[in-house]
Design a protein around this motif. Structure first.
Motif, PDB file in Angstrom:
ATOM      1  N   LEU A  75      28.181  27.690 -26.011  1.00 40.09           N
ATOM      2  CA  LEU A  75      27.157  28.193 -25.094  1.00 40.09           C
ATOM      3  C   LEU A  75      27.125  27.390 -23.799  1.00 40.09           C
ATOM      4  CD1 LEU A  75      24.247  28.922 -27.589  1.00 40.09           C
ATOM      5  CD2 LEU A  75      25.428  30.592 -26.166  1.00 40.09           C
ATOM      6  N   THR A  76      27.348  26.087 -23.912  1.00 40.53           N
ATOM      7  CA  THR A  76      27.385  25.248 -22.714  1.00 40.53           C
ATOM      8  C   THR A  76      28.546  25.638 -21.810  1.00 40.53           C
ATOM      9  OG1 THR A  76      26.384  23.409 -23.938  1.00 40.53           O
ATOM     10  CG2 THR A  76      27.514  22.857 -21.884  1.00 40.53           C
ATOM     11  N   VAL A  77      29.691  25.909 -22.410  1.00 45.42           N
ATOM     12  CA  VAL A  77      30.853  26.358 -21.635  1.00 45.42           C
ATOM     13  C   VAL A  77      30.558  27.682 -20.932  1.00 45.42           C
ATOM     14  CG1 VAL A  77      33.225  27.172 -21.815  1.00 45.42           C
ATOM     15  CG2 VAL A  77      32.534  25.093 -23.010  1.00 45.42           C
ATOM     16  N   LEU A  78      29.951  28.609 -21.639  1.00 41.81           N
ATOM     17  CA  LEU A  78      29.604  29.894 -21.020  1.00 41.81           C
ATOM     18  C   LEU A  78      28.641  29.698 -19.844  1.00 41.81           C
ATOM     19  CD1 LEU A  78      29.109  32.160 -24.169  1.00 41.81           C
ATOM     20  CD2 LEU A  78      31.026  32.191 -22.558  1.00 41.81           C
ATOM     21  N   THR A  79      27.683  28.801 -20.015  1.00 41.22           N
ATOM     22  CA  THR A  79      26.722  28.538 -18.930  1.00 41.22           C
ATOM     23  C   THR A  79      27.414  27.955 -17.716  1.00 41.22           C
ATOM     24  OG1 THR A  79      25.001  28.110 -20.588  1.00 41.22           O
ATOM     25  CG2 THR A  79      24.591  27.343 -18.342  1.00 41.22           C
ATOM     26  N   LEU A  80      28.288  26.993 -17.933  1.00 44.86           N
ATOM     27  CA  LEU A  80      28.967  26.335 -16.809  1.00 44.86           C
ATOM     28  C   LEU A  80      29.953  27.273 -16.124  1.00 44.86           C
ATOM     29  CD1 LEU A  80      29.496  22.763 -18.277  1.00 44.86           C
ATOM     30  CD2 LEU A  80      27.774  23.545 -16.646  1.00 44.86           C
ATOM     31  N   ARG A  81      30.513  28.210 -16.866  1.00 41.21           N
ATOM     32  CA  ARG A  81      31.361  29.217 -16.220  1.00 41.21           C
ATOM     33  C   ARG A  81      30.545  30.097 -15.283  1.00 41.21           C
ATOM     34  NH1 ARG A  81      34.848  32.108 -20.817  1.00 41.21           N
ATOM     35  NH2 ARG A  81      35.439  33.364 -19.011  1.00 41.21           N
ATOM     36  N   GLU A  82      29.298  30.363 -15.655  1.00 35.87           N
ATOM     37  CA  GLU A  82      28.428  31.153 -14.780  1.00 35.87           C
ATOM     38  C   GLU A  82      28.027  30.356 -13.547  1.00 35.87           C
ATOM     39  OE1 GLU A  82      27.551  34.235 -15.051  1.00 35.87           O
ATOM     40  OE2 GLU A  82      28.004  34.785 -17.118  1.00 35.87           O
ATOM     41  N   LEU A  83      27.755  29.060 -13.735  1.00 37.97           N
ATOM     42  CA  LEU A  83      27.243  28.240 -12.633  1.00 37.97           C
ATOM     43  C   LEU A  83      28.341  27.694 -11.731  1.00 37.97           C
ATOM     44  CD1 LEU A  83      24.496  26.168 -14.497  1.00 37.97           C
ATOM     45  CD2 LEU A  83      24.138  28.021 -12.853  1.00 37.97           C
ATOM     46  N   PHE A  84      29.489  27.353 -12.317  1.00 38.71           N
ATOM     47  CA  PHE A  84      30.555  26.697 -11.554  1.00 38.71           C
ATOM     48  C   PHE A  84      31.860  27.487 -11.693  1.00 38.71           C
ATOM     49  CE2 PHE A  84      27.514  23.393 -12.895  1.00 38.71           C
ATOM     50  CZ  PHE A  84      27.067  22.974 -11.646  1.00 38.71           C
ATOM     51  N   ASP A  85      32.803  26.937 -12.425  1.00 31.99           N
ATOM     52  CA  ASP A  85      34.079  27.637 -12.609  1.00 31.99           C
ATOM     53  C   ASP A  85      34.697  27.224 -13.938  1.00 31.99           C
ATOM     54  OD1 ASP A  85      35.274  25.114 -12.221  1.00 31.99           O
ATOM     55  OD2 ASP A  85      35.524  25.473 -10.080  1.00 31.99           O
ATOM     56  N   GLU A  86      35.853  27.805 -14.223  1.00 33.11           N
ATOM     57  CA  GLU A  86      36.530  27.567 -15.504  1.00 33.11           C
ATOM     58  C   GLU A  86      36.908  26.102 -15.688  1.00 33.11           C
ATOM     59  OE1 GLU A  86      37.745  29.201 -19.072  1.00 33.11           O
ATOM     60  OE2 GLU A  86      37.126  30.439 -17.382  1.00 33.11           O
ATOM     61  N   GLN A  87      37.322  25.443 -14.622  1.00 34.36           N
ATOM     62  CA  GLN A  87      37.770  24.058 -14.738  1.00 34.36           C
ATOM     63  C   GLN A  87      36.628  23.126 -15.114  1.00 34.36           C
ATOM     64  OE1 GLN A  87      39.718  22.588 -11.235  1.00 34.36           O
ATOM     65  NE2 GLN A  87      40.400  20.701 -12.208  1.00 34.36           N
ATOM     66  N   VAL A  88      35.488  23.275 -14.460  1.00 35.83           N
ATOM     67  CA  VAL A  88      34.326  22.443 -14.784  1.00 35.83           C
ATOM     68  C   VAL A  88      33.894  22.679 -16.227  1.00 35.83           C
ATOM     69  CG1 VAL A  88      31.894  22.025 -14.253  1.00 35.83           C
ATOM     70  CG2 VAL A  88      33.542  22.310 -12.397  1.00 35.83           C
ATOM     71  N   ALA A  89      33.889  23.932 -16.641  1.00 35.88           N
ATOM     72  CA  ALA A  89      33.499  24.258 -18.011  1.00 35.88           C
ATOM     73  C   ALA A  89      34.454  23.622 -19.014  1.00 35.88           C
ATOM     74  CB  ALA A  89      33.464  25.774 -18.198  1.00 35.88           C
ATOM     75  N   LEU A  90      35.746  23.659 -18.732  1.00 40.22           N
ATOM     76  CA  LEU A  90      36.742  23.104 -19.639  1.00 40.22           C
ATOM     77  C   LEU A  90      36.616  21.587 -19.737  1.00 40.22           C
ATOM     78  CD1 LEU A  90      39.191  23.499 -21.460  1.00 40.22           C
ATOM     79  CD2 LEU A  90      40.639  23.372 -19.420  1.00 40.22           C
ATOM     80  N   VAL A  91      36.451  20.924 -18.601  1.00 36.18           N
ATOM     81  CA  VAL A  91      36.302  19.458 -18.604  1.00 36.18           C
ATOM     82  C   VAL A  91      35.054  19.063 -19.394  1.00 36.18           C
ATOM     83  CG1 VAL A  91      35.825  17.451 -17.150  1.00 36.18           C
ATOM     84  CG2 VAL A  91      37.576  19.107 -16.467  1.00 36.18           C
ATOM     85  N   THR A  92      33.964  19.782 -19.206  1.00 34.73           N
ATOM     86  CA  THR A  92      32.727  19.478 -19.933  1.00 34.73           C
ATOM     87  C   THR A  92      32.918  19.664 -21.430  1.00 34.73           C
ATOM     88  OG1 THR A  92      31.426  20.199 -18.029  1.00 34.73           O
ATOM     89  CG2 THR A  92      30.288  20.049 -20.140  1.00 34.73           C
ATOM     90  N   ALA A  93      33.619  20.733 -21.808  1.00 37.56           N
ATOM     91  CA  ALA A  93      33.865  20.976 -23.228  1.00 37.56           C
ATOM     92  C   ALA A  93      34.669  19.839 -23.842  1.00 37.56           C
ATOM     93  CB  ALA A  93      34.599  22.307 -23.414  1.00 37.56           C
ATOM     94  N   VAL A  94      35.678  19.366 -23.138  1.00 33.84           N
ATOM     95  CA  VAL A  94      36.498  18.258 -23.642  1.00 33.84           C
ATOM     96  C   VAL A  94      35.650  17.004 -23.803  1.00 33.84           C
ATOM     97  CG1 VAL A  94      38.410  16.719 -23.082  1.00 33.84           C
ATOM     98  CG2 VAL A  94      38.648  19.191 -22.726  1.00 33.84           C
ATOM     99  N   ILE A  95      34.797  16.726 -22.812  1.00 37.48           N
ATOM    100  CA  ILE A  95      33.928  15.544 -22.887  1.00 37.48           C
ATOM    101  C   ILE A  95      32.998  15.625 -24.087  1.00 37.48           C
ATOM    102  CG2 ILE A  95      32.027  14.333 -21.730  1.00 37.48           C
ATOM    103  CD1 ILE A  95      33.385  15.050 -19.070  1.00 37.48           C
ATOM    104  N   LEU A  96      32.418  16.799 -24.325  1.00 35.22           N
ATOM    105  CA  LEU A  96      31.514  16.959 -25.457  1.00 35.22           C
ATOM    106  C   LEU A  96      32.253  16.823 -26.784  1.00 35.22           C
ATOM    107  CD1 LEU A  96      29.312  19.937 -24.186  1.00 35.22           C
ATOM    108  CD2 LEU A  96      28.615  17.548 -24.439  1.00 35.22           C
ATOM    109  N   VAL A  97      33.437  17.392 -26.858  1.00 34.94           N
ATOM    110  CA  VAL A  97      34.216  17.306 -28.099  1.00 34.94           C
ATOM    111  C   VAL A  97      34.618  15.861 -28.401  1.00 34.94           C
ATOM    112  CG1 VAL A  97      36.442  17.910 -29.139  1.00 34.94           C
ATOM    113  CG2 VAL A  97      35.060  19.669 -28.044  1.00 34.94           C
ATOM    114  N   LEU A  98      34.837  15.055 -27.376  1.00 32.50           N
ATOM    115  CA  LEU A  98      35.256  13.664 -27.563  1.00 32.50           C
ATOM    116  C   LEU A  98      34.084  12.693 -27.693  1.00 32.50           C
ATOM    117  CD1 LEU A  98      38.230  13.464 -25.016  1.00 32.50           C
ATOM    118  CD2 LEU A  98      38.339  13.751 -27.502  1.00 32.50           C
TER     119      LEU A  98
END
Length: 201
Positions: A75-98
């Motif tokens: 859900l966080t990735v989906l939100t960040l894709r709406e607010l920013f772009d795919e790259q920001v969403a992907l980086v955030t997802a990696v940070i959360l997973v780690l």
């Protein structure tokens, strides 16, 4: 409450369960876990001599926590894709997973990880509401969804009160017709709190 009741019975005080007020633990996580435990009841006997040293239901609780955490990340990735772009969403997802502390929380059995999921849902729906306002569309359904998510939050953990208040204030700032926007966000959690108060009165 079950553990406290067992302690009272062990000390010779067999008080009726109806007299034990359950005001300290919001009910949603136990209500989710109870039917799962019931379904697995016949496999739940703890026998480390013939099986794993880890209790089966502990594994179930940890597995559900991990599931809720991964859904929150999605859900966080989906939100960040709406607010920013795919790259920001992907980086955030990696940070959360780690993030090891979040994984520790996910497998701990704490209701806070379920709260993380509901907040991620509320934030996603709030973002949708703001985007609909910018497009000149009605945000009512999205705000009702935010209110529903906020209701789930207050039924999960007391920390949700601060988060719900913040979302209500944000609705007042960013949604036209501030009173109706705040009301849509705050009505359901307020009803949930009143229900818990009535239940434990």
């Amino acid at each position: 409450r079950p553990y406290a009741w067992q302690q009272m019975i062990g000390s010779g005080r067999d008080e009726p369960l109806s007299k034990m007020q359950d005001a300290f633990q919001p009910p949603l996580q136990p209500l989710i876990l109870a039917p799962v435990f019931k379904l697995l009841e016949k496999w739940s006997k703890y026998d480390p001599a013939n099986g794993s040293a880890m209790y089966l239901l502990d594994r179930v609780v940890a597995g559900l926590g991990v599931t809720w955490f991964l859904l929150a990340i999605a859900l966080t990735v989906l939100t960040l894709r709406e607010l920013f772009d795919e790259q920001v969403a992907l980086v955030t997802a990696v940070i959360l997973v780690l993030c090891q502390p979040l994984w520790n929380l996910a497998v701990s059995g704490s209701p806070q990880i379920l709260l993380v999921l509901w907040f991620a849902m509320a934030f996603y729906l709030f973002t949708k509401a703001i985007l609909r306002v910018e497009e000149g569309l009605s945000p009512v359904l999205a705000l009702l969804g935010v209110g529903f998510a906020c209701g789930l939050m207050v039924l999960t953990h007391w920390l949700a009160l601060a988060l719900v208040l913040g979302l209500g204030v944000a609705a007042g700032f960013f949604v036209p017709r501030r009173i109706s926007g705040v009301s849509l966000v705050m009505a359901i959690p307020a009803l949930c709190l009143m229900g818990m108060g009535w239940r434990n009165y």
